[in-house]
Design an enzyme around this catalytic site. Structure first.
Site, PDB file in Angstrom:
ATOM      1  N   ASN A   1     -25.402  71.305  -6.626  1.00 45.13           N
ATOM      2  CA  ASN A   1     -26.558  70.530  -7.123  1.00 45.13           C
ATOM      3  C   ASN A   1     -27.349  71.272  -8.207  1.00 45.13           C
ATOM      4  OD1 ASN A   1     -26.070  68.428  -5.258  1.00 45.13           O
ATOM      5  ND2 ASN A   1     -27.057  69.641  -3.651  1.00 45.13           N
ATOM      6  N   ARG A   2     -26.681  72.192  -8.882  1.00 42.82           N
ATOM      7  CA  ARG A   2     -27.337  72.997  -9.936  1.00 42.82           C
ATOM      8  C   ARG A   2     -28.520  73.811  -9.381  1.00 42.82           C
ATOM      9  NH1 ARG A   2     -23.091  71.377 -11.834  1.00 42.82           N
ATOM     10  NH2 ARG A   2     -22.841  70.347 -13.845  1.00 42.82           N
ATOM     11  N   PHE A   3     -28.492  74.047  -8.058  1.00 40.57           N
ATOM     12  CA  PHE A   3     -29.531  74.857  -7.421  1.00 40.57           C
ATOM     13  C   PHE A   3     -29.020  76.299  -7.380  1.00 40.57           C
ATOM     14  CE2 PHE A   3     -32.825  75.814  -4.232  1.00 40.57           C
ATOM     15  CZ  PHE A   3     -33.867  75.071  -4.765  1.00 40.57           C
TER      16      PHE A   3
END
Ligand code: FMN
Length: 212
Positions: free
Chosen positions: A187-189
């Site tokens: 999640n691009r985290f």
């Protein structure tokens, strides 16, 4: 051309925890580099070197990392090249490693200094003959008007026993004051752990977490 906005993938990796990262960023670097070498076999030691001109114009190119000392990162090049001239004016440089697949990136910032001539000699003498000849004949980064004549220079360099390192070719060691280790996450985290140098004289760093 394909629509680049449609290209997308998830980065599925375990987290990067501050407490699992070594206190010494060079040791942490070596751990990641060893894994990259296992994963890719070749060119995992390729890094992007960025320098800045006198007018503030940054420029980047790939070079090969050839040694990691206790406190520095060594590469070899032509001292009169564009990068060499820029380092002469401003020794502050940035290094960047990106390993797709492992989805890892390491950023390093610091100052570049020429290594001693005996270190450059030793490395130069270990290179294959063809690479030595190229280092000798190439005025790296200069415009070439007569390419044929330039190629002939290489071909006629026949005194193979006596290929000495030219003075304008050698190593630089980058002494870092900043590192950042980046791990791509779902999640691009993403996880980002930076090391900031906290002591001018000692090789001591403070770890901090950065927002993705
Ligand atoms: C994979 C790869 C590795 C390279 N390794 C080096 C290197 O170790 N030293 C070097 O001077 N140039 C190396 N080059 C060439 C540089 O990217 C660049 O073209 C050259 O150094 C001239 O840069 P400059 O004109 O900005 O000084 C490499 C290029 C690639 C793609």
């Amino acid at each position: 051309m394909v629509n680049l906005e449609d290209i997308r993938r998830e980065y599925e990796h375990p987290p990067l925890m501050e407490e699992e990262m070594d206190e010494n960023p060079v040791v942490q670097f070596q751990e990641w580099m060893d894994l990259a070498i296992k994963y890719y076999k070749s060119d995992s030691n390729a890094m992007i070197l960025s320098t800045v001109s006198g007018s503030g114009q940054p420029s980047s190119r790939t070079v090969l990392l050839k040694n990691v000392t206790k406190a520095g990162f060594v590469f070899y090049t032509n001292y009169n090249s564009r990068k060499g001239n820029e380092i002469l004016l401003n020794p502050h440089v940035a290094l960047l490693f990106y390993w797709p697949g492992l989805d890892r990136q390491i950023r390093i910032e610091g100052k570049a200094e020429k290594v001693g001539s005996e270190i450059s000699d030793k490395y130069f003498n270990s290179r294959p003959e063809g690479s030595k000849k190229s280092a000798i004949v190439s005025p790296q980064s200069e415009e070439i008007e007569d390419f044929l004549a330039f190629k002939e220079k290489w071909e006629f360099l026949v005194d193979k026993e006596n290929l000495e390192r030219p003075e304008n070719w050698g190593g630089y060691e980058v002494f870092p004051d900043y590192f950042e280790f980046w791990q791509g996450r779902k999640n691009r985290f993403h996880d980002r752990i930076a090391y900031k140098k906290i002591d001018k004289h000692e090789f001591k760093f403070q770890k901090v977490r950065l927002a993705p």
